[in-house]
Design a protein around this motif. Sequence first.
Motif, PDB file in Angstrom:
ATOM      1  N   ILE A  31       0.835  -1.112  -0.002  1.00  0.00           N
ATOM      2  CA  ILE A  31       0.116   0.072   0.153  1.00  0.00           C
ATOM      3  C   ILE A  31       0.966   1.172   0.069  1.00  0.00           C
ATOM      4  O   ILE A  31       1.645   1.286   0.839  1.00  0.00           O
ATOM      5  N   THR A  32       0.491   2.231  -0.777  1.00  0.00           N
ATOM      6  CA  THR A  32       1.220   3.523  -0.911  1.00  0.00           C
ATOM      7  C   THR A  32       0.358   4.496  -0.224  1.00  0.00           C
ATOM      8  O   THR A  32      -0.971   4.488  -0.565  1.00  0.00           O
ATOM      9  N   ILE A  33       0.932   5.355   0.744  1.00  0.00           N
ATOM     10  CA  ILE A  33       0.020   6.529   1.443  1.00  0.00           C
ATOM     11  C   ILE A  33       0.879   7.706   0.782  1.00  0.00           C
ATOM     12  O   ILE A  33       2.182   7.728   1.047  1.00  0.00           O
ATOM     13  N   GLY A  34       0.391   8.434   0.065  1.00  0.00           N
ATOM     14  CA  GLY A  34       1.328   9.742  -0.478  1.00  0.00           C
ATOM     15  C   GLY A  34       2.322   9.035  -1.521  1.00  0.00           C
ATOM     16  O   GLY A  34       2.110   8.442  -2.319  1.00  0.00           O
ATOM     17  N   ASP A  35       3.244   9.268  -0.995  1.00  0.00           N
ATOM     18  CA  ASP A  35       4.709   8.739  -1.648  1.00  0.00           C
ATOM     19  C   ASP A  35       5.377   7.730  -0.923  1.00  0.00           C
ATOM     20  O   ASP A  35       6.490   7.100  -0.989  1.00  0.00           O
ATOM     21  N   GLU A 153      -3.307   3.673  -1.922  1.00  0.00           N
ATOM     22  CA  GLU A 153      -4.091   2.560  -2.954  1.00  0.00           C
ATOM     23  C   GLU A 153      -2.790   1.471  -2.797  1.00  0.00           C
ATOM     24  O   GLU A 153      -1.805   1.506  -2.434  1.00  0.00           O
ATOM     25  N   GLY A 154      -3.396   0.268  -2.885  1.00  0.00           N
ATOM     26  CA  GLY A 154      -2.493  -0.905  -2.986  1.00  0.00           C
ATOM     27  C   GLY A 154      -3.550  -2.432  -2.670  1.00  0.00           C
ATOM     28  O   GLY A 154      -4.595  -2.429  -2.562  1.00  0.00           O
ATOM     29  N   THR A 155      -2.578  -3.307  -2.685  1.00  0.00           N
ATOM     30  CA  THR A 155      -3.206  -4.813  -2.362  1.00  0.00           C
ATOM     31  C   THR A 155      -2.521  -5.312  -1.136  1.00  0.00           C
ATOM     32  O   THR A 155      -1.169  -4.987  -0.683  1.00  0.00           O
TER      33      THR A 155
END
Length: 175
Positions: A31-35, A153-155
């Motif tokens: 999962i990426t939050i921001g960068d 976004e992510g898995t």
Amino acid sequence: MVEKTIEAATGKKVDALDVNHIEDNNAIVDITIGDENLQDHFKKGFGNITASKETIAITIAGGENGQDNILIGFTGKDLTTERPIKGKMVKGENDGFTFSITRVTDNAMDVQLSFEAEGEIVSLQKDKIVIKIKGKTGSSMDAENPEKWKPYEGTITLNYPVFQALGSEKEDFLY
């Protein structure tokens, strides 16, 4: 006593915790939050899922001592019939999905809540659960300040999570 109460109320046996694969339990959090990608925070992640007809609660503990946590919730009228199981949150209005993350950094606690969110359990098996998520998150103080929210976004892939079904059979949820 709790098991007997649940069994009396639901007419179904309580699912005993399956700990046969506890050493295989791990979470892959891409999962990426921001960068920032959270993968390193959850390298030794441990997944837990508790499912009932109306609710699925997923907890992932990570960090050196399990101090970092991801909490995911799906709600609906009958999650044993939804395929795939999915939900949304729009402007804080919950329509079947919640996501939050707590991380401990340098003796401080960072709690991120979702204000907009979408989640989907892509597949749900006893040995592997795949969840896709996306939305916007921020601290509770930023609830009224959308310009401060960060996209995420992510898995998440849970391998051999501790999986407990309440009032239903595990098989009722699998797909």
